[in-house]
Design a protein around this motif. Structure first.
Motif, PDB file in Angstrom:
ATOM      1  N   VAL A  17      78.357  76.004  35.868  1.00  0.00           N
ATOM      2  CA  VAL A  17      78.609  75.526  37.216  1.00  0.00           C
ATOM      3  C   VAL A  17      77.858  76.602  38.409  1.00  0.00           C
ATOM      4  O   VAL A  17      77.357  75.756  39.184  1.00  0.00           O
ATOM      5  CB  VAL A  17      80.234  75.631  37.323  1.00  0.00           C
TER       6      VAL A  17
ATOM      7  N   LEU B  45      74.335  75.178  38.185  1.00  0.00           N
ATOM      8  CA  LEU B  45      74.224  73.722  38.554  1.00  0.00           C
ATOM      9  C   LEU B  45      74.406  73.719  39.981  1.00  0.00           C
ATOM     10  O   LEU B  45      73.669  72.680  40.745  1.00  0.00           O
ATOM     11  CB  LEU B  45      75.184  72.849  37.957  1.00  0.00           C
ATOM     12  N   ILE B  46      75.439  74.437  40.672  1.00  0.00           N
ATOM     13  CA  ILE B  46      75.342  74.233  42.054  1.00  0.00           C
ATOM     14  C   ILE B  46      74.115  74.738  42.861  1.00  0.00           C
ATOM     15  O   ILE B  46      73.897  74.222  44.087  1.00  0.00           O
ATOM     16  CB  ILE B  46      76.878  75.026  42.466  1.00  0.00           C
TER      17      ILE B  46
ATOM     18  N   SER C 169      79.733  70.066  40.671  1.00  0.00           N
ATOM     19  CA  SER C 169      79.261  70.757  39.735  1.00  0.00           C
ATOM     20  C   SER C 169      80.183  71.002  38.667  1.00  0.00           C
ATOM     21  O   SER C 169      80.131  70.843  37.356  1.00  0.00           O
ATOM     22  CB  SER C 169      78.641  71.807  39.964  1.00  0.00           C
TER      23      SER C 169
END
Length: 559
Positions: free
Chosen positions: A190, A193-194, A214
């Protein structure tokens, strides 16, 4: 009075509403979920601190968020864990009544910890970025050390709660190690991804929106990977590395929807790699530009067909034993009740065609603000999805997945400007955008569709609250529409300094949803008499409706 004034300056309206909602959920927890509730409280406290710290300092220099929007870190961090812990409260009642298997309950616990650790990991990342940012105007240097100690204690206590809870679930051994690695991998994924979303699509989302998106994508992907790992563990691994509750039963519909959506989310990365192998900048000239667009388009649609027709179905059949090809299963499912389901499809197509043509012309020629014009689509969602949810919930479940897949394909075509549809799709979608969208990414239609679909998807299985599937339809179709109309026309008092939401709009939205629920419950009660007829497959709806009506009648009978 000074401490009270300091607290009131930090506690804006949006933050207070979120914390009250979290407190309401925590106070409803049974004792078996006490560690999960304490972890949620620590998550909310850490998110509040990071949000306040970010709002009182300069923005993170490495990220460009959506202009004019509040950070939304608290709401984005606690939304997914709060929803999952609410579902745990519901399943705890079902486990005590022996209506849900204990494995399903334990797996939902695992999903909760994965979502919670994902949000907490992002908070730690943001806190570290703020600590190392050049702006140290807030907090003052004398308070930085004390705040750092408090944050460190919060992180340590949260980690201890997570480890103890997973140890109790896993009975120590290799399963504990696998579960810890699994949860920590969610957090790292996460965070990565963010960062990718905020860097790739600058000024398209707030930090809270990117966090929620995310975490949802990683959790959704992790659930499918858990199902895949279970199959690998059963077929190729001689020792029990994966806990047995990872192999919870999933319906054919959920496997099909998950595989297709995840394949489409990964497809842009695959296409980008193929494009680099196919075309090299050194070989490109101005004369070969037009043929290159054709080759690029052929590569796009060919690889997309391969992913959807070969790779995704193979993944479906590996994750779940289909007796036929998944697409043949979909065909047989749709024609299992051809009159009802095909009639519903015709109704949807006619309504969408009439609405899109009408409002597209209005958006091009009218001076009505687009944010208000788009609310008509929210009302259209009520008329589209409510009848299907009452009479064909399983078909609506599959239809939501198909619609989301179509939206993803169109957005990929628009972003990549794939010839010959890219420019046409961009021009068409641009007529319905407002300040919340950008040329890079248009997400309004995704928000509406997911807002209506997620409560329905979460309500499948055990559900003793028949109004729960209607939560998205009522809140977006009626509540959000009324809040926007009233707030735009009559709103004066704002919830926060940076946000545009008003107290008048919020009050109108809450009131309209309560009125709609009051009108919907008697309608559902009368509809349940029809649904309980022989041959109807809506037992979850009827049983939950009877339970809710009984709970409503019982206090009245005591008066």
């Amino acid at each position: 009075m000074a401490p009270i004034a300091a607290v009131s300056s930090l506690m804006n309206g949006e933050r207070a509403v979120v914390l009250l909602f979290v407190l309401r959920v925590v106070t409803s927890l049974p004792l078996r979920l006490l560690p999960h509730g304490l972890a949620l409280c620590l998550l909310a406290a850490a998110a509040s601190y990071v949000e306040i710290r970010l709002e009182n300092s300069s923005s993170l220099p490495q990220f460009k968020t959506r202009p004019g929007a509040s950070s939304g870190i608290l709401l984005g961090a606690v939304t997914l864990p709060t929803v999952l812990i609410s579902k745990l409260i519901q399943l705890s009642r079902a486990v005590s009544l022996h209506q849900v298997s204990y494995e399903d309950f334990e797996y939902l616990k695992m999903l909760y910890w994965a979502a919670s650790v994902s949000s907490f990991g992002v908070l730690v990342f943001l806190y570290s970025a703020l600590q190392h940012s050049p702006d140290k105007a807030y907090p003052t240097s004398s308070n930085i050390q004390s705040n750092s100690k408090l944050m460190s204690c919060c992180i340590g206590l949260y980690a201890a709660l997570c480890c103890v809870s997973l140890a109790i679930m896993s009975n120590f051994g290799l399963q504990l190690a696998f579960n810890l690695v699994w949860v920590v991998c969610h957090g790292f994924a996460v965070v990565k991804l963010i960062q990718h979303l905020l860097n790739t699509f600058p000024s398209c989302a707030s930090v809270g929106e990117a966090l929620l998106l995310s975490a949802g994508i990683v959790l959704y992907s992790g659930d499918m990977l858990a199902c895949t790992f279970t199959k690998v563990n059963e077929g190729f691994v001689s020792f029990d590395l994966v806990s047995p509750w990872y192999s919870t039963n999933r319906s054919e519909r959920s496997i099909i929807i998950q595989s297709v959506l995840l394949a489409l989310l990964v497809f842009p990365l695959v296409f980008k790699l193929l494009l680099r192998l196919w075309e090299h900048p050194s070989t490109m000239t101005s004369d070969s530009r037009a043929p290159s667009e054709v080759r690029r388009s052929l590569l796009f649609f060919g690889s997309l067909a391969c992913v959807l027709m070969v790779i995704a179905p193979s993944w479906m059949q590996f994750a779940r034993d289909f007796q036929s090809h998944p697409f043949l299963w979909v065909f047989s499912f749709v024609f299992g009740e051809p009159v009802k389901r095909l009639s519903l499809c015709v109704y949807w197509v006619c309504l969408i065609y009439a609405s899109v043509i009408r409002f597209y012309n209005i958006s091009k020629n009218s001076k009505v603000e687009r944010i208000l014009l788009r609310k008509y689509y929210h009302l259209m969602a009520v008329s589209m999805f409510s009848p299907a949810l009452i009479f064909q919930p399983e078909f609506l479940d599959l239809a939501f997945g198909a619609a989301l897949a179509v939206f993803l394909i169109l957005e990929i075509i628009r972003v990549w400007r794939v010839w010959p549809l890219g420019k046409l799709v961009h021009q068409f979608m641009n007529a319905f955008t407002d300040h919340r969208d950008s040329d890079l990414l248009i997400v309004s239609h995704f928000s509406l569709l997911l807002g209506c679909a997620l409560p329905i998807w979460l309500s499948f299985g055990y559900n003793d609250r028949p109004l729960a599937p209607f939560a998205g339809i009522l809140s977006l179709g009626i509540g959000d529409t009324m809040a926007s109309l009233v707030g735009h026309k009559y709103g004066v008092l704002r919830w926060s300094k940076t946000g545009k939401k008003t107290i008048e709009g919020t009050a109108a939205g809450i009131t309209s949803v309560l009125v709609a629920c009051s009108a919907l419950l008697p309608l559902l009660a009368s509809t349940a008499l029809v649904l309980s007829s022989p041959g109807c497959n809506c037992e979850w709806f009827v049983g939950g409706l009877h339970g809710t009506i009984g709970q409503c009648i019982h206090p009245i009978s005591l008066l």
